[in-house]
Enzyme design. Structure first.
Site, short mmCIF file in Angstrom:
data_model
loop_
_atom_site.label_atom_id
_atom_site.label_comp_id
_atom_site.label_asym_id
_atom_site.label_seq_id
_atom_site.Cartn_x
_atom_site.Cartn_y
_atom_site.Cartn_z
CB CYS A 161 -20.78 32.40 26.23
SG CYS A 161 -21.97 31.38 25.34
NE ARG A 183 -13.73 27.42 15.41
CZ ARG A 183 -13.80 28.51 14.69
NH1 ARG A 183 -14.82 28.69 13.88
NH2 ARG A 183 -12.86 29.43 14.77
C1 LIG Z 1 -18.77 23.69 19.93
C2 LIG Z 1 -18.13 24.85 20.66
C3 LIG Z 1 -18.42 25.07 21.99
C4 LIG Z 1 -17.82 26.13 22.69
N1 LIG Z 1 -18.07 26.29 24.02
C5 LIG Z 1 -17.38 27.22 24.75
C6 LIG Z 1 -17.49 27.28 26.17
O1 LIG Z 1 -18.19 26.48 26.80
N2 LIG Z 1 -16.79 28.25 26.80
C7 LIG Z 1 -15.97 29.14 26.13
O2 LIG Z 1 -15.34 29.99 26.76
N3 LIG Z 1 -15.83 29.08 24.79
C8 LIG Z 1 -16.50 28.14 24.09
N4 LIG Z 1 -16.30 28.03 22.74
C9 LIG Z 1 -15.31 28.91 22.09
C10 LIG Z 1 -13.95 28.22 22.01
O3 LIG Z 1 -13.44 27.98 23.29
C11 LIG Z 1 -12.94 29.09 21.21
O4 LIG Z 1 -12.81 30.32 21.86
C12 LIG Z 1 -13.38 29.33 19.78
O5 LIG Z 1 -13.84 28.13 19.17
C13 LIG Z 1 -12.21 29.91 18.94
O6 LIG Z 1 -11.11 29.04 18.90
P1 LIG Z 1 -10.79 28.08 17.61
O7 LIG Z 1 -10.66 29.00 16.42
O8 LIG Z 1 -9.53 27.38 17.96
O9 LIG Z 1 -11.98 27.16 17.46
C14 LIG Z 1 -16.92 27.01 22.02
C15 LIG Z 1 -16.65 26.78 20.67
C16 LIG Z 1 -17.23 25.72 19.98
C17 LIG Z 1 -16.88 25.50 18.52
#
Ligand SMILES: Cc1cc2nc3c(=O)[nH]c(=O)nc-3n(C[C@H](O)[C@H](O)[C@H](O)COP(=O)(O)O)c2cc1C
Length: 333
Positions: free
Chosen positions: A102, A227
């Site tokens: 995070c 996402r």
């Molecule tokens: C709205 C939102 C909330 C997220 N909350 C968390 C979380 O609670 N814990 C975590 O490890 N990653 C969190 N992430 C990161 C995602 O798990 C992920 O690592 C990141 O979006 C990249 O993956 P993607 O390109 O498929 O979106 C969050 C991402 C988004 C967009």
């Protein structure tokens, strides 16, 4: 095959943990669309230790969501271990995940989230303390490093393995990148080559083809989607299907999108109350409407909705409008 501890997932497609999104209502919907594993939104260790009411509600897991990974975050060993013990004994989670990715200052300034990425020894210490305290498998989700000059993904993943962690999920960005730039899949491959525990790759998987490319290019055991699944559980279904058959399914018709959006809304109302659920659902509804023509006007109206029936009527009217236009088009054509 993705296997974490002795839990075998039916496929390698994983829903990423997303704060404010991955509650039981959304997770169950995504699960029904075929996800091999769903991750819950991060939960504060202190919230668990002090039995904060809202935090306790976040630990609710429906039987149908399993297998499920529940993520905790914290900066101090004592509270992290206490929280992990609580989740181990009192929740329906199958896996306990520790957040080391995070990037938000509110989290990192308490020495939690991505802050640990600078210190593999701290990772080892924290993970082994949690592993020793619980029965359920412990995993870690991390970014590749703090910034471009401090990319310790390999050392950090090895520390997780040595500490008894059962898998590691790697988001191919640094903390400093937040969500900018592109995810570095080369480092994810390096991590996969340097540990024996399963590695789940994450970052920029936007299409089913991306998921296949990530699995092929990095050799990871699982692919985590964040996402691209927002307002789009079909992304999970289409990815699972593409990996299994090589066929790319069409996007769903508008009627189906709206029906699932309203199902999601009703589940959210059952979980929280109508007032909170409708407000929370506004952002989801906008995501479900992405790519649908004429959505801008409806998106503004959604933000004025306060009840389930108002929101559902608005969405249903949009479908009727679109379908009648399609009808006219097909008659003219
Ligand atoms: C709205 C939102 C909330 C997220 N909350 C968390 C979380 O609670 N814990 C975590 O490890 N990653 C969190 N992430 C990161 C995602 O798990 C992920 O690592 C990141 O979006 C990249 O993956 P993607 O390109 O498929 O979106 C969050 C991402 C988004 C967009």
């Amino acid at each position: 095959m993705l296997k974490i501890g002795d839990i075998t997932m039916k496929n390698p497609v994983v829903l990423a943990p997303m704060a404010g999104v991955c509650n039981s209502a959304f997770r169950l919907t995504v699960k029904e669309f075929g996800a091999g594993l769903v991750c819950a939104e991060m939960v504060s260790d202190k919230g668990i230790v002090f039995q904060n009411e809202k935090t306790m509600d976040m630990l609710y897991i429906d039987e149908r969501e399993k297998p499920l990974s529940l993520q905790i975050f914290g900066g101090e060993k004592e509270t992290l271990v206490q929280a992990a013990k609580y989740v181990d004994r009192n929740s329906n989670a199958d896996i306990i995940d520790i957040n080391m990715g995070c990037p938000v200052p509110k989290i990192t300034k308490c020495d939690a989230g991505a802050k640990w990425l600078l210190d593999p020894n701290k990772i080892y210490e924290m993970v082994s303390a949690v592993v020793d305290a619980v029965e359920k498998p412990v995993t870690v989700k991390m970014r590749i490093g703090w910034d471009e000059d401090h990319i310790y993904a390999v050392k950090n993943a090895q520390a997780v393995e040595r500490a008894g962690g059962k898998a590691v999920a790697v988001h191919g960005r640094t903390r400093v990148q937040m969500y900018e730039g592109t995810a570095n899949w080369d480092i994810i491959r390096e991590v996969k080559q340097s540990v024996n525990i399963p590695v789940i790759g994450n970052g920029d998987v936007q299409t089913p083809q991306d998921a296949k490319r990530m699995l092929d290019e990095t050799g990871v055991d699982g692919v985590m989607i964040g996402r691209a699944a927002l307002g789009n559980p079909w992304m999970i279904y289409r990815t699972v299907n593409y990996l299994e058959t090589g066929e790319l399914m069409d996007e769903p018709p508008v009627r189906e999108k709206i029906d699932v959006c309203i199902l999601h809304l009703d589940r959210l109302i059952a979980l929280k109350n109508e007032d909170i659920a409708v407000r929370e659902m506004r952002k989801h509804a906008a995501w479900y409407l992405k790519g649908i023509r004429g959505n801008a006007r409806v998106r503004n109206a959604i933000n004025e909705c306060n009840t389930r029936d108002e929101l559902a009527a608005l969405l249903n009217n949009l479908v009727v409008e679109i379908e009648s236009k399609q009808e006219i088009h097909s008659q003219v054509g």
